[in-house]
Enzyme design. Structure first.
Site, PDB file in Angstrom:
ATOM      1  NE  ARG A  82       3.244  -5.590   0.507  1.00 29.78           N
ATOM      2  CZ  ARG A  82       4.218  -5.385  -0.311  1.00 29.78           C
ATOM      3  NH1 ARG A  82       4.634  -4.244  -0.478  1.00 29.78           N
ATOM      4  NH2 ARG A  82       4.829  -6.366  -1.151  1.00 29.78           N
ATOM      5  CE  LYS A 184       2.247  -7.394  -4.374  1.00 31.79           C
ATOM      6  NZ  LYS A 184       2.256  -6.224  -5.414  1.00 31.79           N
ATOM      7  CD  GLU A 220       1.623   2.436  -5.744  1.00 33.40           C
ATOM      8  OE1 GLU A 220       2.518   1.793  -5.546  1.00 33.40           O
ATOM      9  OE2 GLU A 220       0.446   2.059  -4.812  1.00 33.40           O
TER      10      GLU A 220
HETATM   11  N1  PLP Z   1       3.405  -0.499  -5.721  1.00 36.41           N
HETATM   12  C1  PLP Z   1       2.508  -1.450  -6.457  1.00 36.41           C
HETATM   13  C2  PLP Z   1       1.272  -1.111  -6.828  1.00 36.41           C
HETATM   14  C3  PLP Z   1       3.098  -2.765  -6.422  1.00 36.41           C
HETATM   15  O1  PLP Z   1       2.419  -3.661  -7.196  1.00 36.41           O
HETATM   16  C4  PLP Z   1       4.338  -3.119  -6.073  1.00 36.41           C
HETATM   17  C5  PLP Z   1       4.842  -4.504  -6.154  1.00 36.41           C
HETATM   18  O2  PLP Z   1       4.819  -5.340  -5.231  1.00 36.41           O
HETATM   19  C6  PLP Z   1       5.113  -2.322  -5.545  1.00 36.41           C
HETATM   20  C7  PLP Z   1       4.539  -0.780  -5.346  1.00 36.41           C
HETATM   21  C8  PLP Z   1       6.487  -2.382  -5.029  1.00 36.41           C
HETATM   22  O3  PLP Z   1       6.515  -3.193  -3.610  1.00 36.41           O
HETATM   23  P1  PLP Z   1       7.542  -4.066  -2.949  1.00 36.41           P
HETATM   24  O4  PLP Z   1       8.622  -3.305  -3.234  1.00 36.41           O
HETATM   25  O5  PLP Z   1       7.107  -4.495  -1.916  1.00 36.41           O
HETATM   26  O6  PLP Z   1       7.603  -5.181  -4.191  1.00 36.41           O
HETATM   27  C1  COI Z   2       6.063  -7.208  -7.547  1.00 34.67           C
HETATM   28  O1  COI Z   2       6.879  -6.378  -7.606  1.00 34.67           O
HETATM   29  O2  COI Z   2       6.213  -8.019  -6.747  1.00 34.67           O
HETATM   30  C2  COI Z   2       4.625  -6.869  -7.998  1.00 34.67           C
HETATM   31  O3  COI Z   2       3.692  -7.260  -7.350  1.00 34.67           O
HETATM   32  C3  COI Z   2       4.415  -5.926  -9.312  1.00 34.67           C
HETATM   33  C4  COI Z   2       3.853  -6.576 -10.220  1.00 34.67           C
HETATM   34  C5  COI Z   2       3.522  -5.700 -11.240  1.00 34.67           C
HETATM   35  C6  COI Z   2       4.472  -7.903 -10.870  1.00 34.67           C
END
Ligand code: PLP
Ligand code: COI
Length: 343
Positions: A82, A184, A220
């Protein structure tokens, strides 16, 4: 080596300076060998690309102490790929995916005294990030980049741990159609800061963003994807091109189908369906959020309440939480390749 003297069971989601961080520098078209260093400060040009045009991307994953006392991390290969996607979208060089995983392992191992012990509810949050560091004045990508990883021990992202939270429908958008919502990038989070400060002031834990084109579909929150459970106990997950492809959500999808025997549908979810009471449970999922139950969605004063209530997680959300965290902590056998042992 001895564990740090921390009240592990009572820490929140915050930053503390730990012992070592990983750094690699990109210059002249190549990444250097990278190293673990002690200095937590960064010196850069006043005109660095990241400072002027926000050229930065990041990742988030965690290290866990398993029941049998090892330190592991969860699906770091997906964070590596990612981050590569994020970098490509912002015209940044890709930090090689195998080196990303190796750097995560090195950084966690070098900070193992900061990894919360098994059973405390805390984990070690790992933050890989990369930014343009050379001077840029016309709107162009930087020529030099820094890739870094730091770690910090964390507790629950939302105060109250597993108690259902109250979120609101945001009037602001976090992403644009054909924009950067699916990567991200730090700029997406800058976009959300005013909305989150305002939400907190008004007593809401998070903002739910609607699709930026029509503002009729659930996207989201500022830091997590969303899941719903329907009346038959099956999982419905909002699909959109402008949300972050959450690794937790993708893992939950698999766990729901293969461990719990649920039907899982990923599709566009309209706010109107949520209002009509199509869903009995709602949760936020992400590395930081893990699986956090939502009790109420507030849409401009109108409260959408889920049958699971405001006191505890609904039964399906609870099973997903238990199975996912069971896999992460080594209590439940993981699918091949999900758990990477560090030491
Ligand atoms: N959506 C957003 C905007 C996020 O910042 C995060 C955090 O990483 C997620 C979703 C969840 O992603 P993940 O499960 O890969 O941490
Ligand atoms: C994560 O879950 O890793 C994120 O980047 C979310 C952030 C709001 C701490």
């Amino acid at each position: 080596m001895a564990k740090k003297n921390i009240d592990w069971g009572n820490i929140g989601f915050g930053y503390v300076v730990t012992d070592k961080r990983y750094v690699s520098y990109y210059k002249g078209g190549t990444w250097d060998d990278g190293a673990l260093i002690e200095d937590d400060k960064i010196v850069m040009s006043e005109d660095a690309g990241v400072l002027q045009y926000s050229q930065s991307v990041f990742e988030g994953l965690k290290a866990y102490t398993t029941e049998d006392g090892h330190i592991v991390c969860f699906r770091p290969d997906l964070n590596a790929s990612r981050m590569a996607e994020s970098a490509r979208r912002l015209e940044m060089p890709v930090f090689p995916e195998d080196r990303f995983i190796d750097a995560v392992k090195q950084t966690v191992k070098a900070n193992q005294d900061w990894v919360p012990p098994y059973g405390t509810g805390a984990t070690l949050y790992i933050r890989p990030y990369m930014f343009g560091i050379s001077p840029v004045i016309g709107v162009n990508p930087a020529e030099e980049y820094m890739f870094r990883i730091f770690v910090t021990p964390v507790g629950p992202y939302f105060k109250g741990g597993a108690k259902p939270i109250v979120v609101r429908i945001s009037d602001f958008d976090r992403a644009a159609p054909r924009g950067t919502g699916h990567i991200k990038a730090g700029l997406n989070y800058a976009m959300s800061l005013h909305a989150i400060v305002d939400a907190h002031k008004k007593g809401f834990a998070e903002n739910i963003y609607l699709d930026p084109a029509t503002r009729t579909k659930i996207e989201e929150t500022g830091g997590a994807n969303i899941i719903f459970v329907d009346h038959d106990g099956n999982l419905v997950i909002p699909a959109s091109d402008s949300i972050l492809p959450s690794i937790t959500r993708r893992s939950i999808h698999y766990v729901a189908e293969h461990y719990l025997g649920l039907k899982v549908t990923e599709r566009e979810v309209y706010l109107s369906e949520v209002k009509e009471g199509k869903f009995v449970e709602c949760g936020l999922c992400g590395t930081a959020a893990v699986v956090s139950p939502v009790g109420i969605i507030n849409d401009h004063g109108e409260e959408i309440r889920f049958a699971s209530g405001t006191e505890k997680m609904g039964p399906v959300t609870q099973k997903l939480y238990d199975t996912l965290t069971g896999i992460q902590m080594g209590r439940i056998e993981a699918p091949e390749g999900w758990i990477v042992k560090i030491c």
